[in-house]
Design a protein around this motif. Structure first.
Motif, short mmCIF file in Angstrom:
data_model
loop_
_atom_site.label_atom_id
_atom_site.label_comp_id
_atom_site.label_asym_id
_atom_site.label_seq_id
_atom_site.Cartn_x
_atom_site.Cartn_y
_atom_site.Cartn_z
N ASP A 76 0.81 -1.32 0.01
CA ASP A 76 0.18 -0.16 -0.04
C ASP A 76 0.72 1.38 0.09
N ALA A 77 2.08 1.08 -0.17
CA ALA A 77 3.04 2.41 -0.03
C ALA A 77 2.80 3.06 -1.43
N HIS A 78 3.62 4.37 -1.34
CA HIS A 78 3.75 5.20 -2.36
C HIS A 78 4.87 5.55 -2.72
N TRP A 79 5.13 5.99 -4.27
CA TRP A 79 6.41 6.32 -4.65
C TRP A 79 6.33 7.78 -5.45
N MET A 80 7.04 8.37 -5.14
CA MET A 80 7.09 9.86 -6.12
C MET A 80 8.54 10.11 -6.66
N PRO A 81 8.76 9.76 -7.61
CA PRO A 81 10.08 9.92 -8.52
C PRO A 81 10.58 11.37 -8.55
N ARG A 82 11.66 11.40 -8.52
CA ARG A 82 12.77 12.87 -8.54
C ARG A 82 13.87 12.71 -9.74
N THR A 83 14.21 13.69 -10.14
CA THR A 83 15.10 13.75 -11.24
C THR A 83 16.42 13.55 -10.78
N GLU A 84 16.62 14.23 -9.84
CA GLU A 84 18.05 14.25 -8.99
C GLU A 84 18.32 12.88 -8.14
N LEU A 85 19.55 12.09 -8.46
CA LEU A 85 19.71 11.31 -7.59
C LEU A 85 20.05 11.63 -6.19
N VAL A 86 19.31 10.74 -5.44
CA VAL A 86 19.74 11.14 -3.92
C VAL A 86 21.15 10.89 -3.47
N GLU A 87 21.71 11.72 -2.90
CA GLU A 87 23.10 11.92 -2.37
C GLU A 87 23.15 11.19 -1.10
N LEU A 88 23.71 9.98 -1.14
CA LEU A 88 23.96 9.13 0.12
C LEU A 88 25.10 9.56 1.00
N PRO A 89 25.09 9.55 2.59
CA PRO A 89 26.25 10.06 3.28
C PRO A 89 27.47 9.42 2.75
N SER A 90 27.31 8.04 2.81
CA SER A 90 28.42 7.04 2.41
C SER A 90 27.69 5.75 1.94
N PRO A 91 28.78 4.93 1.35
CA PRO A 91 28.06 3.93 0.57
C PRO A 91 27.81 2.78 1.45
N THR A 92 26.62 1.85 1.02
CA THR A 92 26.73 0.64 1.65
C THR A 92 27.22 -0.59 0.63
N VAL A 93 28.04 -1.46 1.20
CA VAL A 93 28.59 -2.18 0.22
C VAL A 93 28.40 -3.49 0.39
N LEU A 94 28.07 -4.33 -0.63
CA LEU A 94 27.84 -5.74 -0.38
C LEU A 94 28.94 -6.26 -1.33
N GLU A 95 29.76 -7.31 -0.68
CA GLU A 95 30.83 -7.74 -1.64
C GLU A 95 30.27 -9.42 -1.52
N LEU A 96 30.51 -9.97 -2.59
CA LEU A 96 30.54 -11.55 -2.97
C LEU A 96 32.18 -11.86 -2.92
N LEU A 97 32.28 -12.81 -1.47
CA LEU A 97 33.59 -13.16 -1.28
C LEU A 97 34.06 -14.42 -1.90
N ASN A 98 32.90 -15.24 -2.24
CA ASN A 98 33.17 -16.52 -2.60
C ASN A 98 31.74 -17.30 -2.92
N LYS A 99 32.01 -18.08 -4.22
CA LYS A 99 31.06 -18.96 -4.59
C LYS A 99 31.56 -20.47 -4.77
N THR A 100 31.13 -21.42 -3.76
CA THR A 100 31.63 -22.73 -3.92
C THR A 100 30.50 -23.60 -4.16
N VAL A 101 30.83 -24.67 -5.11
CA VAL A 101 29.85 -25.83 -5.25
C VAL A 101 30.28 -27.05 -4.29
N LEU A 102 29.51 -27.36 -3.52
CA LEU A 102 29.64 -28.44 -2.41
C LEU A 102 29.05 -29.77 -2.77
N VAL A 103 30.01 -30.74 -3.20
CA VAL A 103 29.55 -31.98 -3.85
C VAL A 103 29.28 -33.16 -2.67
N GLY A 104 28.29 -33.59 -2.29
CA GLY A 104 27.86 -34.29 -1.07
C GLY A 104 27.41 -35.82 -1.55
N GLN A 105 27.56 -36.58 -0.67
CA GLN A 105 27.22 -37.92 -0.95
C GLN A 105 25.90 -38.11 -1.73
#
Length: 876
Positions: A723-752
């Motif tokens: 039920d939320a609402h959205w109002m777009p704006r032309t200028e991008l929001v300036e964030l105080p600092s970044p939120t960073v997501l890092e993929l450290l590893n992708k491993t396939v695990l083969v089990g019995q």
């Protein structure tokens, strides 16, 4: 001398009024009718209103020597002012994590210096905790949150059972939090001081928990009860919180299953304010708030008393929750109660073995703040059943007497009672239905919450319709269908009997259903039965309308209680309508409370307007009053909001969104304002005041994006995101600092037996972040580094999964992993969506120019609770 209009029957010693027999007892002149109704209105303003708002005079420091051992409100007030001047205290900020902790430690050291060193030991611990728990539909994680914990114990005590006293000093964004709940924090500090200088040592150690992360939500209380070294010894709790600023605090939860706590409240609380009805309403989740009490109960479990300030909820979680709205007298009221409770429970014998005293729920309430009543639920069941059945028996006796005195058959009176019983049901339904119908009409016309600022409007738009519905069927019946066989005076008595039997049936049904609020109907029945017994024994029962005088006098006490109770509920709930959400019509709740209050307080009083001639004219007067109030309510007077005092809560986030495709390319980057509107009026009050171009619902976004592509903050925001609402704006929001997501590893695990894939991540960012995880078709998350309870209960918790993370003094990155299985074993295709949201809630984070311009355009009655937010959606 006038003639004696009575006679004696030879087969009875009953002396009856001949006017009853022949039906000639005259109704009173019509002009006494309005006076009669105004008497009850005047009674409310003369007795109930002053007692409801009564506060004891705050004790000054210079009076302390003459009032030894008394809570000193002025000292607490001076500490509160210092805390207020620090500004907002959001977990993770320097003010909260450093300055506030130092301030509390300094105040505690002042207590240590003043303490009776020969009698007491004082230990202080600054707890830094990390942990996680399932909260509603999200995993609630935290690290580095801080609690300042104090244990005060008597040197003579060897008890291992501690009393826990808890409140929080953190606040919501934009709010200083003076009422919620620094008011309670300073009360705790003064109680700590008084206990430490007392000449009378107590039996059980007292733990004062100054909680640094309640608004996160509930990180501080969970960190303490699940990890602190003193937590296991805490056997009872006094939880202090607030949903307002100033005034009295209400006891709205107790136990559960520990009625001995109510015994101590009864013995010690100087200014009682409590009701079982509030407890049952709160526990039914009808109130848009929660407290640490739930955490202590669920993860302890620690039984206790949950008390909260409830006046002036209009400023709750706003920038207007400041020192200026707290009176010294309000501090005295709360301080007196908390000090007396701490003294009583810390000396309770029950503390040695609380489980031995776990004896079921309690029924409890105060009477006008003058005294407190409580009894066990089992006692309540017996009282409800006995008085209800006894009332029915007395009504039968009264009908038999009427038949005998008027020389009619019992069948005549049985038929009359049957008709009156049907009219009583109809009156009850109309008294409920008319106000609810008004709430529907106001909602259909987009006029909800007209009473939000001018609460007196509920008199005309909800209370008058309820009163009209209550008396309309009976009045029309007596006016249009007079009975020759049954005198008018008996008809009126039978109407009261019908209501009494109807209430008795409701009381029995509620009791069988285990609803302790049935005590309200017991009160109605009890005082009606008292009047009926007096009338039967004094034979006023058969002397014209004299019985009505006894009934009216006996109804004064329940009338005072019910108007006091429901006035209190309106004081508490009307401010809450501004944060009740968009889906529910808030007028339904207010109209229901008005209707119930009117019915319970006036059910035996209102029908007595038929004592007077022209009762239909009084019905017309009520209808006219309704019309006048309705006209006022749709004018500017009925506009809900006012600057500073009764604001519109406008919750929105300035969002910078990025959507990444499976190959890592950026598929969309945009910004806008994400609105979590708080009340039924939605954005309509803003449309004529500012430019809302592009303002829209998120229906299309919700069809294609996880969580509608929005960084919903917590479980309440996420529950309402569709039920939320959205109002777009032309200028991008300036964030105080970044939120960073890092993929450290992708491993396939083969089990019995199967093959799975593991993804390891690291995320860093602001003190509040959320992860949203959605496995794609054919993919199942088998394990992750979060609590497994969400994955282990697929019936309750369904994807997309929400993991909320908050930190206090420790901003270290969070590492986590997922282990997944895919039906076809192909892990080189998209497996899941992962979104990370960073919430920059602190007032210290500067808003960009576009955001500031937008807020400057807001009308003065709108109060924004906002912050910049990042939202990045990935596909892995």
């Amino acid at each position: 001398m006038g003639a004696d209009n009575t006679t004696e029957y030879p087969d009875s010693d009953t002396r009856i009024d001949l006017r009853v027999k022949d039906g000639t007892a005259k109704q009173l002149p019509w002009y006494y009718g309005p006076v009669y109704l105004l008497f009850w209105v005047g009674l409310f303003f003369a007795v109930v209103y002053p007692l409801f708002n009564y506060l004891p005079t705050g004790v000054k420091v210079e009076e302390e020597s003459a009032k030894a051992g008394t809570f000193v409100a002025q000292r607490a007030e001076s500490i509160l002012l210092k805390i207020d001047l620090m500004g907002p205290k959001i977990a993770g900020d320097y003010v909260t994590e450093v300055l506030m902790v130092q301030f509390l430690l300094e105040e505690i050291e002042k207590v240590r210096r003043e303490m009776r060193q020969d009698l007491y030991d004082l230990e202080v611990d600054v707890q830094r905790a990390e942990g996680a728990f399932l909260h509603w539909q999200m995993i609630n994680m935290y690290q580095g949150i801080q609690n300042v914990v104090v244990k005060l114990s008597a040197k003579s005590s060897n008890s291992t059972s501690y009393l826990l006293v808890n409140s929080h000093y953190d606040s919501k964004p934009s709010s200083v939090g003076t009422g919620d709940a620094e008011f309670m924090v300073v009360a705790m500090l003064e109680v700590l001081r008084l206990m430490a200088i007392s000449d009378d040592p107590f039996l059980h150690p007292i733990v004062f928990l100054f909680n640094g992360a309640e608004e996160q939500p509930f990180h501080g209380s969970h960190g303490f009860i699940s990890q602190h070294k003193w937590a296991a010894n805490c056997k009872a709790l006094i939880n202090l919180d607030s949903a307002g600023c100033g005034g009295r605090e209400i006891l709205f939860q107790g136990g559960p299953n520990h009625p001995w706590l109510m015994k101590h409240y009864k013995q010690s609380a100087k200014h009682p304010f409590a009701t079982t009805m509030a407890e049952e309403i709160f526990q039914a989740d009808l109130i848009p708030s929660d407290t640490d009490f739930r955490i202590f109960h669920n993860f302890g479990p620690v039984p206790g008393l949950d008390m909260a300030g409830c006046y002036n909820g209009f400023v709750y979680h706003t920038k207007f929750d400041r020192f200026s709205c707290v009176s010294r007298d309000a501090l005295q009221n709360t301080g007196d109660n908390v000090l007396a409770l701490v003294q009583s429970i810390s000396n309770a014998e029950e503390m040695y073995d609380t489980e031995a005293h776990s004896e079921g729920h309690s029924v409890f309430f105060d009477y006008l703040g003058l005294f407190f009543v409580y009894y066990k639920e089992s006692t309540g069941v017996a009282l409800n059943i006995c008085f209800s059945l006894g009332a029915i028996v007395l009504v039968c006796l009264s009908l038999w007497r009427m038949a005998r005195v008027s020389q009619q058959t019992i069948g005549t009176y049985a038929r009359a009672f049957g008709m009156m019983f049907l009219l009583a049901i109809l009156g009850f339904l109309l008294a409920l239905g008319f106000p609810l119908l008004m709430s529907v009409f106001y909602d259909a016309g987009d006029r909800t919450m007209t009473y939000f600022t001018n609460s007196w409007l509920v008199i005309g738009i909800f209370i008058c319709p309820s009163l009209l519905g209550l008396i309309l069927p009976l009045t029309l019946y007596l006016s249009l269908r007079p009975s020759v066989k049954i005198p008018h005076t008996y008809h009126l008595q039978i109407a009261g009997h019908a209501y009494c039997v109807f209430l008795a049936i409701i009381c029995i049904l509620l009791t069988v259903a285990g609803i302790r609020t049935a005590y309200l109907f017991l009160i109605c029945i009890f005082f009606y039965v008292c009047a009926l017994i007096i009338n039967l024994l004094s034979r006023l029962h058969d002397r014209g309308y004299l019985w009505a005088l006894v009934l009216g006098v006996c109804q004064i006490l329940p009338y005072l209680y019910f108007t006091y109770l429901f006035h209190g509920f309106l004081v508490i709930t009307i401010p809450m309508t501004s944060r009740k959400g968009m889906e529910t019509n808030p007028d339904m709740l207010i109209s229901l409370l008005c209707a119930l209050g009117t019915i319970l307080s006036m059910i035996f009083v209102a029908p007595l307007i038929n004592l007077f001639r022209r009762p239909k004219s009084m019905l017309a007067g009520l209808a006219l009053a309704m019309f006048v109030f309705c006209m006022i309510s749709v004018s500017e007077v009925g506009f809900p909001y006012r600057p500073k005092t009764n604001v519109m809560r406008l919750h929105f986030l300035e969002v910078h969104r990025k959507f990444y495709a499976y190959d890592g390319s950026l598929s969309l980057e945009d910004s806008g304002y994400y609105f979590d509107l708080q009340d039924r009026r939605l954005e309509e009050p803003l449309r004529d005041k500012m430019n809302l171009t592009g303002f829209t619902r998120l229906d299309e976004e919700c069809k294609k994006e996880m969580k509608c592509g929005m960084p919903c903050f917590n479980h309440r925001w996420c529950a309402a995101v569709a039920d939320a609402h959205w109002m777009p704006r032309t200028e991008l929001v300036e964030l105080p600092s970044p939120t960073v997501l890092e993929l450290l590893n992708k491993t396939v695990l083969v089990g019995q037996f199967d093959t799975r894939v593991r993804y390891d991540f690291k995320v860093s960012g602001p003190p509040r972040m959320s992860l949203f995880v959605l496995p794609l078709d054919g993919v199942k998350i088998l394990r992750w580094s979060f609590l497994m309870g969400m994955l282990d209960n697929p019936v309750t918790y369904k994807p997309p999964y929400h993991i909320f993370f908050g930190y206090g003094s420790d901003d270290s990155p969070v590492e986590f992993y997922f282990e997944l299985r895919k039906d076809d074993g192909n892990f080189e295709v998209p497996l899941f969506e992962l979104a990370v949201a960073g919430h920059y809630m602190s007032h210290l984070n500067k808003r960009d120019a576009a955001s500031q311009r937008f807020m400057d355009e807001l009308p003065d009655f709108a109060h924004p609770m906002e912050w910049p937010t990042s939202y990045e959606r990935y596909i892995f």
